[in-house]
Design a protein around this motif. Sequence first.
Motif, PDB file in Angstrom:
ATOM      1  N   PRO A 122      48.070  26.180  43.367  1.00 45.95           N
ATOM      2  CA  PRO A 122      47.807  27.622  43.412  1.00 45.95           C
ATOM      3  C   PRO A 122      48.661  28.359  42.376  1.00 45.95           C
ATOM      4  CG  PRO A 122      48.154  26.747  45.619  1.00 45.95           C
ATOM      5  CD  PRO A 122      48.515  25.650  44.675  1.00 45.95           C
ATOM      6  N   ILE A 123      48.072  29.291  41.697  1.00 45.43           N
ATOM      7  CA  ILE A 123      48.805  30.062  40.706  1.00 45.43           C
ATOM      8  C   ILE A 123      49.790  30.992  41.409  1.00 45.43           C
ATOM      9  CG2 ILE A 123      46.903  29.945  39.057  1.00 45.43           C
ATOM     10  CD1 ILE A 123      46.189  32.812  39.848  1.00 45.43           C
ATOM     11  N   ASP A 124      50.764  31.494  40.648  1.00 48.10           N
ATOM     12  CA  ASP A 124      51.728  32.432  41.229  1.00 48.10           C
ATOM     13  C   ASP A 124      51.001  33.656  41.778  1.00 48.10           C
ATOM     14  OD1 ASP A 124      53.785  30.766  40.508  1.00 48.10           O
ATOM     15  OD2 ASP A 124      54.266  31.827  38.647  1.00 48.10           O
ATOM     16  N   GLY A 125      51.370  34.038  42.965  1.00 46.19           N
ATOM     17  CA  GLY A 125      50.750  35.201  43.584  1.00 46.19           C
ATOM     18  C   GLY A 125      49.450  34.923  44.283  1.00 46.19           C
ATOM     19  N   ALA A 126      49.048  33.636  44.362  1.00 47.43           N
ATOM     20  CA  ALA A 126      47.770  33.300  44.994  1.00 47.43           C
ATOM     21  C   ALA A 126      47.875  33.244  46.510  1.00 47.43           C
ATOM     22  CB  ALA A 126      47.247  31.974  44.457  1.00 47.43           C
ATOM     23  N   ILE A 127      49.089  33.261  47.045  1.00 49.96           N
ATOM     24  CA  ILE A 127      49.301  33.183  48.491  1.00 49.96           C
ATOM     25  C   ILE A 127      50.066  34.416  48.941  1.00 49.96           C
ATOM     26  CG2 ILE A 127      50.380  31.862  50.351  1.00 49.96           C
ATOM     27  CD1 ILE A 127      50.014  29.362  48.653  1.00 49.96           C
ATOM     28  N   GLY A 144      37.100  36.278  47.327  1.00 50.00           N
ATOM     29  CA  GLY A 144      37.792  36.671  48.534  1.00 50.00           C
ATOM     30  C   GLY A 144      39.029  35.834  48.774  1.00 50.00           C
ATOM     31  N   VAL A 145      39.654  36.059  49.918  1.00 50.24           N
ATOM     32  CA  VAL A 145      40.832  35.286  50.304  1.00 50.24           C
ATOM     33  C   VAL A 145      40.520  34.577  51.612  1.00 50.24           C
ATOM     34  CG1 VAL A 145      42.463  36.798  49.123  1.00 50.24           C
ATOM     35  CG2 VAL A 145      41.845  37.282  51.504  1.00 50.24           C
ATOM     36  N   ILE A 146      41.116  33.416  51.790  1.00 53.24           N
ATOM     37  CA  ILE A 146      40.853  32.614  52.983  1.00 53.24           C
ATOM     38  C   ILE A 146      42.119  32.533  53.826  1.00 53.24           C
ATOM     39  CG2 ILE A 146      41.394  30.423  51.832  1.00 53.24           C
ATOM     40  CD1 ILE A 146      39.091  29.178  53.518  1.00 53.24           C
ATOM     41  N   VAL A 147      41.958  32.654  55.118  1.00 51.55           N
ATOM     42  CA  VAL A 147      43.094  32.587  56.036  1.00 51.55           C
ATOM     43  C   VAL A 147      43.550  31.130  56.152  1.00 51.55           C
ATOM     44  CG1 VAL A 147      43.874  32.974  58.407  1.00 51.55           C
ATOM     45  CG2 VAL A 147      42.309  34.602  57.326  1.00 51.55           C
ATOM     46  N   THR A 148      44.821  30.886  55.846  1.00 48.89           N
ATOM     47  CA  THR A 148      45.359  29.521  55.907  1.00 48.89           C
ATOM     48  C   THR A 148      46.278  29.301  57.092  1.00 48.89           C
ATOM     49  OG1 THR A 148      47.174  30.150  54.428  1.00 48.89           O
ATOM     50  CG2 THR A 148      45.178  29.223  53.413  1.00 48.89           C
ATOM     51  N   GLU A 159      36.929  45.438  48.001  1.00 50.59           N
ATOM     52  CA  GLU A 159      36.876  43.982  47.932  1.00 50.59           C
ATOM     53  C   GLU A 159      38.287  43.400  47.827  1.00 50.59           C
ATOM     54  OE1 GLU A 159      34.387  42.746  44.750  1.00 50.59           O
ATOM     55  OE2 GLU A 159      32.519  43.317  45.755  1.00 50.59           O
ATOM     56  N   THR A 160      38.491  42.297  48.530  1.00 50.90           N
ATOM     57  CA  THR A 160      39.771  41.578  48.467  1.00 50.90           C
ATOM     58  C   THR A 160      39.569  40.318  47.633  1.00 50.90           C
ATOM     59  OG1 THR A 160      39.215  40.511  50.563  1.00 50.90           O
ATOM     60  CG2 THR A 160      40.579  42.480  50.673  1.00 50.90           C
ATOM     61  N   ARG A 161      39.536  40.469  46.337  1.00 50.17           N
ATOM     62  CA  ARG A 161      39.220  39.354  45.453  1.00 50.17           C
ATOM     63  C   ARG A 161      40.420  38.443  45.210  1.00 50.17           C
ATOM     64  NH1 ARG A 161      34.299  39.660  43.322  1.00 50.17           N
ATOM     65  NH2 ARG A 161      34.854  37.994  41.855  1.00 50.17           N
ATOM     66  N   ASP A 162      41.623  38.919  45.494  1.00 48.15           N
ATOM     67  CA  ASP A 162      42.802  38.083  45.298  1.00 48.15           C
ATOM     68  C   ASP A 162      43.838  38.419  46.362  1.00 48.15           C
ATOM     69  OD1 ASP A 162      44.250  40.415  44.354  1.00 48.15           O
ATOM     70  OD2 ASP A 162      43.231  40.145  42.435  1.00 48.15           O
ATOM     71  N   ALA A 163      44.878  37.590  46.427  1.00 45.06           N
ATOM     72  CA  ALA A 163      45.892  37.765  47.455  1.00 45.06           C
ATOM     73  C   ALA A 163      46.661  39.066  47.282  1.00 45.06           C
ATOM     74  CB  ALA A 163      46.857  36.573  47.426  1.00 45.06           C
ATOM     75  N   VAL A 220      47.240  34.241  53.741  1.00 48.54           N
ATOM     76  CA  VAL A 220      45.965  34.017  53.061  1.00 48.54           C
ATOM     77  C   VAL A 220      46.225  33.418  51.679  1.00 48.54           C
ATOM     78  CG1 VAL A 220      44.872  35.951  54.264  1.00 48.54           C
ATOM     79  CG2 VAL A 220      45.906  36.327  52.013  1.00 48.54           C
ATOM     80  N   ARG A 221      45.178  32.812  51.153  1.00 45.49           N
ATOM     81  CA  ARG A 221      45.220  32.267  49.790  1.00 45.49           C
ATOM     82  C   ARG A 221      43.923  32.624  49.101  1.00 45.49           C
ATOM     83  NH1 ARG A 221      45.386  25.796  48.156  1.00 45.49           N
ATOM     84  NH2 ARG A 221      44.678  26.070  46.000  1.00 45.49           N
ATOM     85  N   GLN A 222      44.028  33.074  47.867  1.00 49.91           N
ATOM     86  CA  GLN A 222      42.808  33.423  47.158  1.00 49.91           C
ATOM     87  C   GLN A 222      42.053  32.166  46.750  1.00 49.91           C
ATOM     88  OE1 GLN A 222      44.925  35.657  44.098  1.00 49.91           O
ATOM     89  NE2 GLN A 222      44.028  34.355  42.513  1.00 49.91           N
ATOM     90  N   LEU A 223      40.748  32.260  46.797  1.00 48.46           N
ATOM     91  CA  LEU A 223      39.898  31.100  46.549  1.00 48.46           C
ATOM     92  C   LEU A 223      39.896  30.701  45.077  1.00 48.46           C
ATOM     93  CD1 LEU A 223      36.909  32.118  48.842  1.00 48.46           C
ATOM     94  CD2 LEU A 223      38.407  30.146  49.182  1.00 48.46           C
ATOM     95  N   ASP A 224      39.908  29.397  44.845  1.00 49.79           N
ATOM     96  CA  ASP A 224      39.663  28.839  43.521  1.00 49.79           C
ATOM     97  C   ASP A 224      38.633  27.729  43.680  1.00 49.79           C
ATOM     98  OD1 ASP A 224      41.061  26.544  44.459  1.00 49.79           O
ATOM     99  OD2 ASP A 224      42.961  27.354  43.766  1.00 49.79           O
TER     100      ASP A 224
END
Length: 489
Positions: A386-391, A424-428, A454-458, A405-409
Amino acid sequence: MSLRKLMFSAAALVILALGGSLAVSSWSGTAPPVAQADLDPPIETERVVPQSDAQVQLSFAPVVRAVSPSVVNVYATRIEQQAASPFANDPFFSRFFGDRYFQTRPRESQSLGSGVIVEGSGVILTNSHVINGATDIRIALNDGREFAVDLVVEDQQTDLAVLRVREPGSVTFPAITFADSDQLEVGDLVLAIGNPFGVGQTVTSGIVSALARTGVEASDYEFFIQTDAAINPGNSGGALVDLSGHLVGINTAIYSQSGGSVGIGFAIPANMARLVADAGVTGGEIVRPWFGAKLQAVTPDIASSLGMAAPHGAMITEVAPAGPAERAGFQSGDVILSVDGMPVDDPSAFNFRLATRPLGSQAELVRQRGNSQDTVSFAVEAAPRPIDGAIASISGDTRFAGVTVRQLDAALSEAKGLPYDAAGVIVTAIEPNSPAQAMGLRVDDVILSLNGTETRDASSFSDLASQRVQTWQIILQRGGRVSRAIVSG
């Protein structure tokens, strides 16, 4: 017939032919006789009696003596909530008496399984379902000594777990040796060792009935060894060994209507078990190769259209943009036939073969495109981190406190069964008893928007979820369905 996942130890019946062939009794059914002229000439074998005491006393005992100290019993204790009243789930009584009269109370339960020592310092390999949810885990050696253990790795993708003895002291534990499970053949003799029905360590024998079985249980890497060695409840996590005393598989499930053995047992191949065990020994995480494409089985119609003699292989249906498969030149419609010379019959077989290849190596994949075949050298690599800031983890005075959450890749979307371009972001993760849990969020929910944004990133999710508002309008995707909800702030 139903397939039952069981925790167990092994046993079975095997027939040895000493110095000759097996005699087969004639069948007394009503089918018409077959003329001898219609049969192939019989193979002439000389039947001889054993010529020495050693031949008379052929036995599995030396193998059992060498291996049984490496097989342990696993005791897992769980604390479960049990309703205090038998009417707790009855809507009639709940309506008139209220839920306060039907409180739950904790109840301690224990389960029994088996495990295999894979490292002398006290590292044990077992099934994930044996210890899942356990609050206390202990092992017992075959000589009766007991040790408390800690859970080091739990990998539900393979239904394997690694335990480590908490205080080994000066004890050196007898570790088993792994075999190369790719060298197994149907018909090889094997022994299953475990603790069926809690009666104590038991050994059964049989043969390898089939290889590469799929459809056995809901794991990500279905590629099981099938054996007719008797496997029963309590045998899960036990050892399946060859006649050299090497571990060829971890017993994990049976196919049964009654719950007892009917001669159809399944084991996770040693080559997959070794990867999980190595992660437990080194204390690291399990990092698997990523292909970067979605696959489907080759149907007879597809095989016919490609000029294939039989339907086998894994067909690519979608390729992740800029992923390893695309960089290697694969595209939709390609069919993968083998990995490093090992045949691929379906997507499960391909996933197993790739997962057991070391990261950083080169795998030779035979590909069919149209009516031609070629070999592609594929660089085995892990999915990108995961890239920096993805969580993002939410805390503070907000309804979303306690959620991570973590943004989708592309790799994460593939793992969760989503399109590669999913947004979007997914609940982890969700903390127990947190506002996020009380609101009804669940792990693997994909949050698409909050209050129309829209929540396109974390980062955007974190900014929105940390706000104090009177009402939240949430759009999320759960189980493939998009839902809308309005909750108070």
